[in-house]
Design a protein around this motif. Structure first.
Motif: not given
Length: 121
Positions: A28, A62, A19-20, A26, A22-24
C-alpha cells in the motif's frame, strides 16, 4: 521529506512517485510512506505539483535496493541531511567506480558502507 535544489535534482537520473513504488513492491502507498518515515527510503518534493518522489535507483524490481537502508542510517548518523545524502549517493566516485547508488544496485554495498563510515572520521 524535503525539497531539493536544482543541482541535486540533476544528479538523480530518474524518479518514481510513491503510488508507482507501492505497485512495484506490491504494498500500500501508506506502507511506502512508512518506509520513508523510517528512513529506509528518501522522498523529496519535486516537480510542478511538488509531489513526493523517490529516486528510481532505490528500487530494484520488487524490492528496495539491498544495503540502502543501512547506508542511509550511516549517513544520517554522520549528520547528513536528506539532500546531502542524495548528493553523496549520486555523485560519481572514481574509487568505486560510478556512484554509491550504482554500487548499491550492483550489490557492492560493503564498499559503499565503508566509505559512508569513513565520512564520520
Amino acid at each position: 521529506m524535503t525539497e531539493i535544489d536544482a543541482k541535486t535534482d540533476a544528479l538523480v537520473p530518474a524518479w518514481l512517485h510513491l503510488p508507482d513504488i507501492a505497485e512495484m513492491l506490491d504494498i500500500e502507498v501508506t506502507r511506502v510512506r512508512q518506509l520513508v518515515k523510517e528512513g529506509q527510503l528518501i522522498a523529496v518534493r519535486r516537480g510542478e505539483n511538488r509531489t513526493l518522489q523517490v529516486p528510481a535507483a532505490f528500487i530494484d524490481g520488487d524490492k528496495v535496493v539491498k544495503g540502502l537502508s543501512g547506508t542511509l542510517t550511516l549517513l544520517k548518523d554522520d549528520g547528513f541531511s536528506e539532500e546531502e545524502m542524495l548528493e553523496w549517493l549520486f555523485t560519481p566516485d572514481p574509487t568505486l567506480p560510478g556512484t554509491p547508488a550504482q554500487a548499491l544496485s550492483e550489490n557492492r554495498g560493503t564498499e559503499v558502507k565503508r566509505r559512508a563510515q569513513a565520512l564520520a572520521v
